[in-house]
Design an enzyme around this catalytic site. Structure first.
Site, short mmCIF file in Angstrom:
data_model
loop_
_atom_site.label_atom_id
_atom_site.label_comp_id
_atom_site.label_asym_id
_atom_site.label_seq_id
_atom_site.Cartn_x
_atom_site.Cartn_y
_atom_site.Cartn_z
N LYS A 68 0.82 -1.23 0.00
CA LYS A 68 0.00 0.00 0.00
C LYS A 68 0.85 1.28 0.00
CE LYS A 68 -4.04 -2.08 2.21
NZ LYS A 68 -5.04 -1.99 3.27
N ASP A 105 -10.25 2.57 3.01
CA ASP A 105 -10.56 1.83 4.24
C ASP A 105 -11.41 2.67 5.20
OD1 ASP A 105 -9.28 -0.53 3.58
OD2 ASP A 105 -7.36 0.08 4.45
#
Ligand code: NAP
Length: 281
Positions: A68, A105
């Site tokens: 990420k 998220d």
């Protein structure tokens, strides 16, 4: 690129990801021709891979551990969440062919609570976040976006909580784990973001006695679906929301970027993933 649009979940490894199931469901539901697969990317190759998505036949992708941060670095444009976290989980190409990244998220966390417990953020004085890993970082960001006055972070390793609080500044406060009991009494929201309580991991052992009955309790662990924390909270009368919806909602913005339709998290999708996980609904 010609032909049906292709996306994928990328990471190392990607074998356990439920993303193909989720995006496959939406592709079918909307009668779209595209595809969404798994694509393992070795760490040494990750940055070059993200900088050349079209060469791999992709219009974009999801990014999972451990890539990420690398993915965020490869992007020309980042949304506010990805900038704040230094990590991107959703990539796409803009009209100029430049690589764009988002971190969804936090949006997934908010979308789940908005859907499962509308009005949950009407009272937004104090939130307690257990844990200070990658997911906690996204959730602290999301709660500050929703104007919580105080987001108190409790973590086994205090220094990691302190790093997040220092980064996000006003409103986010780090506390040693053993102070939790003194702060539960004022909480409007309690969130577990630690891996504790997950099947095969140690249990999360906290005493909820001081927690107000109105406080919403949520756990981002979703195997089991109702963790011991959620069961204990429900049994004493607190409203609860499980973590599966966060997984489903975080996927939606990427689908819209790649395939042009903002999909819904509906009961059929949830049932499909529950069945695949083998958890009790
Ligand atoms: P991470 O970055 O590895 O962080 C793990 C967190 O758990 C840290 O705060 C760590 O504390 C704590 N922890 C682990 N073992 C512990 C123990 N024995 N005692 C006390 N604390 C412990 O992981 P993450 O990415 O944040 O994910 C955390 C959990 O959320 C995982 O279970 C993951 O599956 C789940 N998750 C769910 C979603 C969803 O969509 N629902 C999304 C992301 C993650 P230390 O800092 O002290 O090590």
């Amino acid at each position: 690129m010609t032909g049906p649009r292709k996306s994928a979940v990328t990471g190392w490894p990607v074998t356990h990801s439920r993303s193909p199931l989720i995006h496959g469901y939406w592709l079918k539901k909307h009668g779209l021709e595209g595809s969404y697969d798994r694509c393992g990317v070795e760490p040494e190759a990750a940055e070059a891979f993200y900088r050349s998505l079209p060469e791999h036949g992709l219009v974009g992708c999801n990014v999972t551990v451990p890539h990420k941060e690398t993915a965020a670095k490869a992007c020309v444009h980042l949304d506010d969440a990805a900038k704040a976290m230094g990590a991107a989980n959703t990539l796409w190409l803009n009209d100029a062919g430049e690589l764009c990244g988002a971190n969804t998220d936090g949006l997934g966390f908010l979308g789940n609570l908005d859907q499962q417990h509308p009005g949950w953020d009407n009272r937004h004085d104090e939130a307690i976040v257990l844990g200070a890993g990658g997911a906690a970082r996204a959730i602290v960001w999301a709660l500050l976006e929703r104007k919580f006055s105080y987001v108190r972070i409790f973590n086994r390793t205090f220094e990691k909580a302190q790093i997040i609080a220092d980064e996000f500044g006003a409103g986010s406060i780090a506390h040693p784990w053993d102070e939790l009991g003194s702060y539960l009494g004022k909480a409007d929201l309690l969130v577990n973001t630690t891996a504790l309580g997950m099947s095969g991991k140690d249990p999360l052992q906290i005493d909820l006695a001081n927690l107000p009955r109105k406080a919403l309790v949520t756990d981002i662990v979703y195997v089991p679906l109702e963790t011991d924390l959620l069961r204990a909270a429900r049994e004493r009368g607190n409203p609860t929301v499980d973590g599966l919806g966060m997984l489903l909602h975080q996927a939606a913005p990427g689908f819209e970027k790649w395939f042009g339709v903002l999909p819904e998290v509906d009961d059929e999708l949830r049932a499909l993933v529950v069945k695949d996980l083998g958890v009790q609904a």
